[in-house]
Design a protein around this motif. Structure first.
Motif: not given
Length: 696
Positions: A370-380
């Motif tokens: 979830d952290r990787i998705i938010h920081s790398q993919q979504l930029g959140l």
């Protein structure tokens, strides 16, 4: 004034007229001074009003100029921004240019545009500086105008003060003259009124003196008449009292005769009582002989009692051996049970920790994803969730606690305490948790007896507040203090107390039924065995038994279940003796087997399912939906990248073919055959044309 015969209305009208004269002068002076004060205030405030009006106009003009200035600055900023962007965009074109002349022209244009931009900025700065100078001049002029207004205001205020002082002095003199005139008139009028009042007072004094002399004469006549009447009444009363004395003397003679007769009767009764005493002495000797016979019967019964005690002692020893053996077996079973409980708890903890470690590893992987998705993919920005179960290690520490003794006693005492009849009592009994195999009413009666007979265990400072409470609340407060003194804390301790009372009394009843000497049952058997069935107890003992029987409390447990204890009768005097024996046995039991009181706490597993469910759903449902949407978008993005890779491969093939064609064309152009042609290709082809490969 009505007593003097004067008319009050003209006087009141005259006084009102005099008061109106002075008040009229005061009111006229007040109005004149108020008018002068108002005119002066208006004359002074006109300057302030004019200054406020000028300041309001200046502020309105300043706000309008400020709006125009802001609008001009915004327009200039927009135009300069547009021009700066235009200049900046041309720098990108300059990088693409390769011809120096064109680049020189572009640089000149850029310099001219920058100069124009700076010139516009300088013009705006000059205009703003000019406005600032104008504002400084306006400020100086406003300061001078305000100084002139202040001087004018001071002059008008001083003039107004002088006029007001002069007017105040003049009006004060007029008011003083009016009051002086009124004072002289009032003195003359009051002097005339005083003389008239003195003359009227003298006349009334003469009339009052004549009336008083007439009343004195009338009072003397009445006193003489009353003196004659009192003498007649005294003579009649004296005659009546003499007659009463004679009657009382006759009654005294009669009472002396009655006294003589009663004295003779008492002497006769004394002789009769002496004869009855002699008869009682004979009866007492007969009773002594009967008592000797009963003593012999008592000795026989004692021998029988010794035999039965020996028999019961042997039975008691055998039963005690069985009890000791069973107690040892029970302790062994309890020890094994505790050992198995501890081992089961350790195994449960190990399995729990193993499963919890595995679940938290999976949970940590999910949170990392979830952290990787938010920081790398979504930029959140991503924040780690802070749930209550993340820091937990091992089984949840919730344990079921046993009820306190005071709470259980309160539930037991509610049985039968209401006024709702049998139906309400039955409902209350259904709500109260049964005290094992002991009846609720029996336990209630035992607790009431303990509360009534153990008052010495209660602190003295609590006795006075307890008197103001009702019976139910007072009993609960007493039991709380008694339990604290006896160290009775839990539900099991209270059960031991009630069970000890019933077993102790049942044991006494069983022993007394054998006919032990000195007990009530033994005396009953002796009286039944004696001739005539007479009660042979000592008179003092009989009086004691009869007196205490009125205070006796019967305690009968119902015979509803086979496991219930037998019915017993409990005396209030037995409570302290039973409590003493209970305290001794209770403390011995605690000292002898302290480990038996160590009860393993029962763990509350009601939140285990919630804990594992929370571990399984550490990622919320909206985040899972976001993951699904992101997976769909990434799949579409992967398809686009795949198509782009194929197109790039095709473009590379075309680029290679194009370079080969360019090389072939170059060979054709450099060939000597072209010079022999009438229209060679070099005439219509661009000599600066280069192949894509060379350009790159």
């Amino acid at each position: 004034r009505e007593a003097l015969g004067e008319d009050a209305e003209p006087k009141v009208a005259e006084e009102e007229e005099e008061q109106r004269r002075s008040r009229k002068q005061i009111e006229e002076s007040r109005q004149r001074l108020a008018k002068l004060l108002f005119d002066g205030t208006q004359l002074v405030t006109n300057i302030q009003v004019a200054a406020d009006l000028r300041e309001t106009q200046r502020r309105a003009e300043e706000a309008e100029l400020k709006l125009q200035r802001v609008e001009r600055l915004e327009n200039e900023a927009k135009s300069s921004t547009y021009k700066f962007e235009e200049i900046t965009s041309k720098w990108a074109l300059a990088k693409e240019m390769t011809i120096p002349q064109e680049l020189w022209q572009l640089l000149n244009q850029q310099q001219q545009q920058c100069a124009l931009l700076l010139e516009e900025k300088n013009k705006l700065i000059g205009a703003l500086q000019q406005e600032l100078k104008n504002k400084d001049e306006q400020y100086v002029q406003a300061i001078k105008k305000q100084s002139d207004d202040i001087h004018l205001l001071l002059e008008r205020m001083e003039e107004q003060i002088r006029i007001m002082l002069k007017t105040y002095r003049h009006k004060l003199l007029q008011i003083e003259k009016a009051f002086e005139l009124e004072r002289r008139e009032l003195l003359d009028n009051n002097r005339k009124k005083w003389e008239e009042a003195i003359q009227a007072h003298n006349a009334r004094e003469l009339e009052y003196l004549h009336a008083r002399m007439r009343k004195v004469e009338e009072f003397e006549k009445q006193l003489n008449q009353l003196r004659v009447e009192d003498e007649e009444e005294y003579n009649s009363m004296k005659i009546q009292l003499e007659n009463d004395v004679q009657n009382l003397e006759r009654q005294l003679q009669q009472m002396k005769a009655v006294y003589q007769l009663n004295q003779e009767k008492l002497e006769y009764n004394l002789q009769v009582l002496k004869k009855q005493d002699e008869e009682n002495t004979i009866i007492r000797s007969q009773q002594k002989r009967k008592l000797n016979r009963l003593h012999s019967l008592l000795n026989n019964l004692r021998t029988k009692l010794a035999k039965q005690e020996k028999q019961f002692r042997e039975e008691n020893q055998s039963l005690a051996a069985d009890c000791e053996r069973i107690t040892g077996q029970c302790k062994e079973v309890q020890r094994r049970m505790r050992h198995f409980a501890v081992s089961d708890a350790e195994k449960f903890t190990e399995v729990w920790l193993l499963n919890e470690e595995e679940a938290k590893g999976l949970m940590r992987k999910a949170l990392d994803a979830d952290r990787i998705i938010h920081s790398q993919q979504l930029g959140l920005p991503w924040e780690e969730p802070r749930h209550w179960f993340l820091n937990n290690v091992g089984p949840l520490g919730h344990y079921k606690a046993k009820r306190m003794a005071t709470k259980l006693a309160a539930e037991v005492l509610t049985v039968g305490s209401g006024e709702g009849g049998k139906g309400n009592t039955a409902k209350v009994e259904d709500r109260v948790t049964p005290l094992r195999n002991i009846s609720k009413k029996t336990a209630k009666r035992i607790l009431e007896l303990v509360s009534d007979e153990s008052g010495f265990l209660i602190e003295s400072k609590l006795l006075r507040p307890l008197r103001a409470l009702g019976r139910h609340e007072r009993t609960l407060m007493k039991l709380d203090s008694i339990f604290a003194a006896l160290e009775i804390d839990s539900e099991d301790d209270l059960y031991q107390l009630v069970d000890f009372f019933l077993k102790y009394k049942a044991q006494e009843v069983a022993v007394s039924q054998v006919g032990a000497p000195g007990t009530a049952v033994g005396r009953a058997q002796q009286s039944q065995g004696s001739p005539g069935g007479e009660d042979v107890r000592d008179p003092a003992e009989a009086r004691e038994d009869s007196g205490s029987g009125a205070q006796r409390d019967e305690l009968k447990p119902p015979r509803s279940s086979p496991g219930s204890l037998p019915s017993v009768y409990m005396h209030a005097d037995d409570v302290l003796r039973i409590l003493k024996a209970f305290v001794q046995d209770f403390h011995k039991l605690r000292e002898k087997d302290g480990s038996a009181k160590e009860v393993l706490q029962v763990r509350d597993s009601s939140k285990d399912g919630e804990y594992w469910e929370a571990l399984a759903h550490v990622i919320p449902e909206p985040t899972l939906k976001l993951w699904d949407a992101l997976a769909v978008a990434l799949e579409e993005y992967y398809e686009v990248l795949t198509r782009r890779a194929s197109l790039l491969a095709e473009a590379a093939v075309l680029r290679q073919q194009n370079s080969e064609l360019c090389l072939l064309l170059e060979e054709y152009v450099s060939s000597g055959v072209n010079s022999k042609l009438p229209s060679p290709p070099t005439q219509w082809m661009d000599p600066n044309l280069s192949c894509p490969g060379e350009a790159q």
